[in-house]
Design an enzyme around this catalytic site. Sequence first.
Site, mmCIF file in Angstrom:
data_model
loop_
_atom_site.group_PDB
_atom_site.id
_atom_site.type_symbol
_atom_site.label_atom_id
_atom_site.label_comp_id
_atom_site.label_asym_id
_atom_site.label_seq_id
_atom_site.Cartn_x
_atom_site.Cartn_y
_atom_site.Cartn_z
ATOM 1 N N HIS A 1 10.470 1.558 6.497
ATOM 2 C CA HIS A 1 11.532 0.568 5.236
ATOM 3 C C HIS A 1 11.622 2.113 4.505
ATOM 4 C CE1 HIS A 1 7.925 2.600 2.725
ATOM 5 N NE2 HIS A 1 6.991 1.730 3.049
ATOM 6 N N HIS B 1 9.831 5.538 5.026
ATOM 7 C CA HIS B 1 9.566 5.709 5.866
ATOM 8 C C HIS B 1 11.097 6.079 6.525
ATOM 9 C CE1 HIS B 1 6.751 2.184 6.975
ATOM 10 N NE2 HIS B 1 5.979 3.229 6.533
ATOM 11 N N CYS C 1 -21.072 -3.310 4.700
ATOM 12 C CA CYS C 1 -21.257 -5.018 4.758
ATOM 13 C C CYS C 1 -20.516 -5.820 5.260
ATOM 14 C CB CYS C 1 -19.670 -5.415 2.766
ATOM 15 S SG CYS C 1 -19.168 -6.569 2.398
ATOM 16 N N CYS D 1 -17.434 -6.874 5.165
ATOM 17 C CA CYS D 1 -16.040 -5.868 5.257
ATOM 18 C C CYS D 1 -16.098 -5.825 6.523
ATOM 19 C CB CYS D 1 -16.010 -5.582 4.736
ATOM 20 S SG CYS D 1 -15.603 -5.383 2.917
ATOM 21 N N CYS E 1 -21.593 -5.696 -2.714
ATOM 22 C CA CYS E 1 -20.553 -5.238 -1.770
ATOM 23 C C CYS E 1 -19.168 -4.818 -3.486
ATOM 24 C CB CYS E 1 -20.279 -5.604 -1.084
ATOM 25 S SG CYS E 1 -18.304 -6.188 -0.229
ATOM 26 N N HIS F 1 -17.663 -7.882 -2.019
ATOM 27 C CA HIS F 1 -18.105 -9.389 -1.576
ATOM 28 C C HIS F 1 -18.662 -9.353 -2.827
ATOM 29 C CE1 HIS F 1 -15.867 -8.511 2.055
ATOM 30 N NE2 HIS F 1 -15.341 -10.202 1.857
ATOM 31 N N LYS G 1 5.108 1.763 -6.611
ATOM 32 C CA LYS G 1 5.216 2.475 -4.857
ATOM 33 C C LYS G 1 5.714 0.543 -4.015
ATOM 34 C CE LYS G 1 3.392 4.269 -1.263
ATOM 35 N NZ LYS G 1 1.935 4.613 -0.268
ATOM 36 N N LYS H 1 4.707 -2.852 1.545
ATOM 37 C CA LYS H 1 4.644 -4.201 1.818
ATOM 38 C C LYS H 1 3.979 -5.266 1.592
ATOM 39 C CE LYS H 1 2.234 -5.164 5.497
ATOM 40 N NZ LYS H 1 1.700 -5.384 7.351
HETATM 41 N N1 MSP Z 1 0.179 7.380 10.222
HETATM 42 C C1 MSP Z 1 0.131 8.339 9.086
HETATM 43 C C2 MSP Z 1 -0.103 8.976 9.100
HETATM 44 C C3 MSP Z 1 -0.367 9.562 10.525
HETATM 45 S S1 MSP Z 1 0.071 11.800 9.925
HETATM 46 C C4 MSP Z 1 -0.425 12.382 11.422
HETATM 47 C C5 MSP Z 1 0.621 7.136 7.655
HETATM 48 N N2 MSP Z 1 1.782 6.373 8.175
HETATM 49 S S2 MSP Z 1 2.883 5.310 7.397
HETATM 50 O O1 MSP Z 1 3.472 5.180 8.255
HETATM 51 O O2 MSP Z 1 1.791 4.821 6.289
HETATM 52 O O3 MSP Z 1 3.283 6.363 6.408
HETATM 53 C C6 MSP Z 1 3.722 7.797 6.486
HETATM 54 C C7 MSP Z 1 5.014 8.272 5.277
HETATM 55 O O4 MSP Z 1 5.612 7.363 4.741
HETATM 56 C C8 MSP Z 1 3.733 8.427 4.751
HETATM 57 O O5 MSP Z 1 4.288 10.098 4.852
HETATM 58 C C9 MSP Z 1 4.020 7.926 3.381
HETATM 59 O O6 MSP Z 1 4.001 9.036 2.602
HETATM 60 C C10 MSP Z 1 6.008 7.163 3.438
HETATM 61 N N3 MSP Z 1 5.775 7.315 2.703
HETATM 62 C C11 MSP Z 1 5.552 5.427 2.885
HETATM 63 N N4 MSP Z 1 5.698 4.848 1.201
HETATM 64 C C12 MSP Z 1 6.593 5.634 0.571
HETATM 65 C C13 MSP Z 1 7.142 5.640 -0.631
HETATM 66 N N5 MSP Z 1 7.305 3.794 -1.257
HETATM 67 N N6 MSP Z 1 8.492 6.829 -0.859
HETATM 68 C C14 MSP Z 1 8.182 7.361 0.153
HETATM 69 N N7 MSP Z 1 8.015 7.598 0.784
HETATM 70 C C15 MSP Z 1 6.571 7.103 1.443
HETATM 71 O O7 MSP Z 1 0.329 7.361 6.790
#
Ligand code: MSP
Length: 674
Positions: free
Chosen positions: A19, A22, A127, A130, A149, A152, A304, A307
């Site tokens: 999204h 990323h 737990c 979990c 927990c 739960h 923020k 998903k």
């Molecule tokens: N896999 C780990 C990172 C490991 S690095 C050795 C991870 N992955 S993630 O897919 O959840 O997120 C990756 C990046 O996307 C993170 O830097 C996160 O901050 C960024 N973003 C996810 N949602 C975001 C927003 N809504 N806005 C800006 N960046 C965001 O964490």
Amino acid sequence: MSNTFYVTTPIYYVNSNPHLGHLYTTIIADSVARFHRQRGKEVFFLTGTDEHGQNIERAAAERGLPVEEHVNRYVEAFQQAFAPYGFTNNHWVRTTHDYHKQAAQELWRRAVANGFIYKDKYEGWYCANCNQFYLESEVVIEAGKPPVCPTHDRPLDKLAEESYFFKLSAFQDKLLKLYEDNPNFIRPEARRNEVLSFVNGGLNDLSVSRTSVKWGIPVPDDPAHTMYVWFDALSNYITAIGFGNEQYGGEPHYQKFWPANLQLVGKDILRFHTVYWPAFLLAAGEPLPQTVFAHGMWLSGGRKMSKTLGNVIDLAVLRKHFTTDAVRYFCLREMSFGQDGDFTYEALVDRTNAELAKGLGNQCNRTLVMLQNYFGGQVPAAPLEADVEEELWIRAQAVRAIVTHAVGEFDLNFNSYYFSDAIEEVVNAVRTVDKFISDKEPWKLAKNPEQRNALALVLNTAIEAVRHFAVLLAPVLPNSSQAMWQQLGETGEVAAVNPATLAWGQAANKTLGEIAPIFPTLDKGKVMEEIKQEEAPIQPAAAAPAVVAEAAPAVEAPAPVAEPTYIGIDDFTKVELRVGQILTADPVPKADKLLRFTIDLGEAEPRQILAGIAQYYEYEKLIGRKVIVVANLAPRKLRGFESQGMILAASVGDEGKPVLAGFLEEVPNGAKLR
Ligand code: MSP
């Protein structure tokens, strides 16, 4: 000064579709990579995917797919969503690749050899529902009773399992010295202070292996253990450039690019990158990156994007209505780098129209069209000072000075990661040139043959300026800058033109290429209406277990097991849920996860309630917010303060990030939820 530049993005989890969040980090990294390449550096730009761990194993099982196939499909989804943006990453690292596994094991071995990894028992409150250990700080402990927990509401079992531990505690002083000696190691400043106070509070050793997780990298010489997913993931930044393996140039390549100049991360994963990562590197005797820059979050509907909340910006919708350049521009320009920003399609349309279509695009197009009409598509050289009126000459020199000054200012700002300010330099220069054109009215000068020199000076000045803008914005707007470049009659790549070689006078005598508008104006009403039809409505936060998450566990936190435990309606009505409004919010001394609130529940006196959300919310911003409170929870003491209730939040993602529950409509304080 070194002539190489290494920039990385985090590697993305392959358990949800890509999204805007990323895309954002990748756009920034790509623009930085292009910026340095254009200025003659040898750049390595790395992005990729984080493919191990229990959550990914579980997501695959939920889809009924073999885990390899699951991860392959997501990797493809990421690569396809990114493809239109033309990212110039030199490699796409995947943690499931053999070279990475081998090299991550090498990093581990070195940390073992230096005495920083040891085997012990991981003892904690477990737990079974979990399938997770809880830290003491996460659970409520009443004298003489086992803790319960938080998810739960059942007693936890005291369990021990064998685990490898990383001696994080040995690095507290070294890390503090690192932050002190290198003020740019963590940027921006506010984030640095956060990490400083966390490390000042003391560091516990970290459990870095699990026996219950199979989808991961085996611990060297002890394959019953799987590496902690963050040890595996963080090592990608060196494994992908040749550390500990012969792939991709091996050791010489690693020596050439490491330490990284810039590691971009979202602020949500700052601690992993500024505490764990440097500690792992120090343990193995490897150098540390220069700067870890934590950017802010794109919010959608004030929250923020995620998903779970159902408020992510769909990349397909974005792609359909906006050019990739417009999205790139927006990402660098709209959000002050390092801070959070609200994403709205309205703002994207407005920014595109105001600064690209009406601003730069219009200036470029009208100048080119006039050159076509009045000079047959041949750029006139600037006339001599003596051949034009003094006022016009002085004005043209002033415009020139402002544009050439913008080149240096753009570089200074961009180099220090002030992207929006860098672009603003160009936007202001475009305005100056626009005003010059409007004031001097070349269309009127064109009617008078005696004003031929004046006309030439106005259009020559304007086109020299446009040429500068095309070169400066090439890292941000790769396609549009190249299109402008060709319309200016240039052959070759604008990306290869180092702004340091720009000089006034280079546009003169060029024969223009084919002219076409570069940034058409968007019809806001139409675009917004279409998007409304296509977008899934923003879902309210999905029902999720309440948490008072005080600390993220050291080991990966799996999602609760899906098996339902039914309760009767009578049980439910015992819980008194009420609408509360936050009146004050304060940090709790020496408890960097806790916030202390006073909350109006419509009662005679506001209540004091503590919640472990300090890492995820800026407390000042919570004042005034409506929340849901469990009003009849027995009061208890946390760090010396009595907490008279509990705030409800969803527990999201691997780390169990709390996301506060709230309302979309107005509700009075104290209203009961049923
Ligand atoms: N896999 C780990 C990172 C490991 S690095 C050795 C991870 N992955 S993630 O897919 O959840 O997120 C990756 C990046 O996307 C993170 O830097 C996160 O901050 C960024 N973003 C996810 N949602 C975001 C927003 N809504 N806005 C800006 N960046 C965001 O964490």
